[in-house]
Design an enzyme around this catalytic site. Structure first.
Site, PDB file in Angstrom:
ATOM      1  N   CYS A 376       0.853  -1.188   0.000  1.00 39.56           N
ATOM      2  CA  CYS A 376       0.000   0.000   0.000  1.00 39.56           C
ATOM      3  C   CYS A 376       0.888   1.236   0.000  1.00 39.56           C
ATOM      4  CB  CYS A 376      -0.898  -0.028   1.239  1.00 39.56           C
ATOM      5  SG  CYS A 376      -1.654   1.542   1.685  1.00 39.56           S
ATOM      6  N   CYS A 379       0.552   3.368   3.192  1.00 35.89           N
ATOM      7  CA  CYS A 379       1.133   2.652   4.334  1.00 35.89           C
ATOM      8  C   CYS A 379       2.649   2.625   4.235  1.00 35.89           C
ATOM      9  CB  CYS A 379       0.604   1.225   4.391  1.00 35.89           C
ATOM     10  SG  CYS A 379      -1.185   1.065   4.368  1.00 35.89           S
TER      11      CYS A 379
END
Length: 537
Positions: A376, A379
């Site tokens: 991600c 992230c």
């Protein structure tokens, strides 16, 4: 008796009689009875300092306590909120798309929440652009150990981007919150991070192992699960610090995810109390490790105070811009000076201190490389920032003396990215503690029957994970040996050092493998780490 009446009675009792350590979230033992209620019913202290507080909740290796952090966090959060809005601290350059060095990079997140927006380089002040940042002092280049796109110095606890590639991000536009990145891919990342715990220490082992090192205040983590006065085997303090740093980061990230959670039905962002209870509140030690990391970061900022005060923060070329940033930073430094009472002097002492420190650094560097495997984008960005921030703090505490921290003698001590990462990471932890207050408010407002239902469900899940059988017959010797061989090949293939250094590192890795083969015949705690409910990003 009504649950709220019980809460009021407990609060009155706290003002009249001292609370038993076993009944307090901040007591000298980890809470095992009613953990969720103890976390969420806790009333933070708002009026104490390290100098006048009653030491009911000392934090291991520190000279201060949980109540001190609670008393300063409102002011700390307010000033950090202002500071990270300043141009210097909100623009971050990083290469998000380096190849994952540990497994095929096939775990990308397709959820829109994972997407990220870059900033055009022309919008970034010229002195912070890649060309300016890559103009290094030639004398410092020889001290670098380079890999493709990144490097580390002997004093570093992380890999740093070499500033030749990468994009710019405005961190104000990229909040750390729920993204939808979860499941096996996210769990694989966290599993790898915990397996980089070079000491094989698990949550259970941390809670039951005594520390032989001298500490300034009683160890708050060592008496848990003891029966009939039985004492546990000694655990090296450095092992415990390493695990707490990692677990505190994990708990803080989980708190942010739960605090800004997406209701996929309504499309609204909201605090998710169930999420927080399952991931953090049901394991009070995880919340305690957020406090621990906060003090560690504050101590690093305090030690770095003169260097930070002399840093050039000017982004627009105006004196007013520089002064405004410095004034806000000074307020944070004052708080750090008062509350950042981490005692780093008791770590890495003794005849094997240098070996232990190098092992510590090597494995935390690998944690920073694991961030390249996060599927991600959002992230990965915050993972890189916060692992860099913690690594910078540990370098300041464990590697640098006062001479090295002198801005007049060592003006190029830190990259700009390290300074930005350090302050943004401290802000993330302060924000996590602030978010806990929101969850406590939601808990107080919750219907009694619904609260009891959540507690029972969470306790059942926790008990099921605790009783789950672990694979005791894993061929650890083969796993360790293969990993060591792969690491040796990786070093030989990519590190641009002398042949002598490559061979030394390769032989060290192989030596560690043979040590692991021998240790494989002893019982392993590695399977008793965080549960799968603690595995999403």
């Amino acid at each position: 008796m009504h649950r709220r009446a019980l809460k009021l009675a407990s609060l009155l009792y706290a003002f009249i009689w001292p609370v038993s350590a076993n009944e307090s979230f901040l007591g000298e033992t980890l809470v095992r009875k009613r953990p969720i209620q103890n976390v969420l019913d806790h009333q933070p202290i708002k009026h104490t300092t390290c100098h006048n507080s009653i030491l009911t909740g000392p934090i291991e290796t520190t000279m201060c306590d949980y109540e001190t952090i609670e008393s300063v966090n409102d002011e700390l959060f307010a000033n950090l909120s202002d500071l990270v809005e300043k141009p210097f601290f909100r623009y971050f350059q990083v290469d998000l798309y380096r190849e994952c060095p540990f497994w095929p990079d096939d775990g990308s997140c397709n959820d829109p929440g994972c997407a990220i927006t870059t900033v055009d380089e022309s919008n970034v002040p010229e002195k912070w652009r890649a060309k300016a940042l890559s103009e290094l002092d030639p004398a410092s280049v020889d001290k670098r150990h380079s890999l493709p796109g990144c490097y580390y110095r002997d004093s570093d606890f992380c890999f740093l981007d070499d500033n030749t590639e990468g994009e710019y991000f405005d961190l104000r536009l990229v909040p750390e919150r729920y993204t939808g990145y979860s499941g096996k891919d996210a769990q694989r990342v966290w599993k790898s991070i915990y397996e980089e715990n070079c000491f094989g220490l698990s949550e259970l082992a941390l809670m039951t192992g005594k520390s032989p090192a001298p500490v300034s205040l009683p160890d708050t983590m060592i008496e848990v699960l003891h029966e009939d006065g039985e004492e546990s085997a000694a655990q090296c303090l450095e092992k415990r610090v390493y695990y707490k740093v990692i677990s505190g980061l994990h708990a803080s990230i989980s708190t942010h995810i739960c605090h800004e959670y997406l209701n996929q039905t309504t499309g609204e962002w909201h605090p998710n109390l169930n999420c927080f209870i399952t991931r953090v509140a049901s394991h009070p030690e995880r919340l305690q490790y957020i406090y621990f990391d906060t003090i560690l970061l504050l101590r690093a900022v305090s030690r770095l105070g003169p260097y930070l005060s002399a840093f050039d923060y000017c982004s627009t070329g105006t004196h007013e811009d520089d002064m405004e940033t410095l004034q806000t930073l000074t307020k944070v430094l004052n708080i750090a000076e008062d509350a950042g009472a981490f005692d780093e002097s008791i770590l890495f002492r003794g005849e094997n201190a240098n070996i232990l420190k190098e092992e510590f650094k090597t494995h935390f560097r690998n944690v920073t490389r694991i961030m390249d495997c996060v599927g991600c984008d959002k992230c990965r960005l915050w993972g890189k920032i916060q692992t860099t921030g913690l690594a910078t703090a540990m370098k300041i505490l464990f590697e640098l003396d006062e001479t090295a921290l002198d801005p007049r003698a060592n003006s190029d001590l830190l990259q700009r990215s390290e300074v930005v990462a350090l302050m943004n990471t401290l802000f993330r932890f302060s924000e996590s503690l602030k978010a806990v207050e929101t969850f406590r408010k939601l808990w107080r407002e919750m219907d009694d029957a619904e609260a009891e239902k959540i507690v029972k469900q969470t306790e059942a899940i926790t008990a099921a994970h605790a009783q789950a059988p672990h694979k005791a017959n894993v061929n650890h010797s083969k796993n360790y040996f293969d990993a060591a061989c792969e690491q040796s090949i990786y070093v030989l293939r990519h590190c641009k050092h002398s042949i002598e250094e490559n061979v030394t590192q390769a032989m060290t890795a192989l030596g560690n493998a043979f040590s692991a083969v021998l240790s494989a015949f002893r019982p392993s705690e590695k399977g008793k780490g965080p549960s799968s409910t603690y595995g999403d990003l």
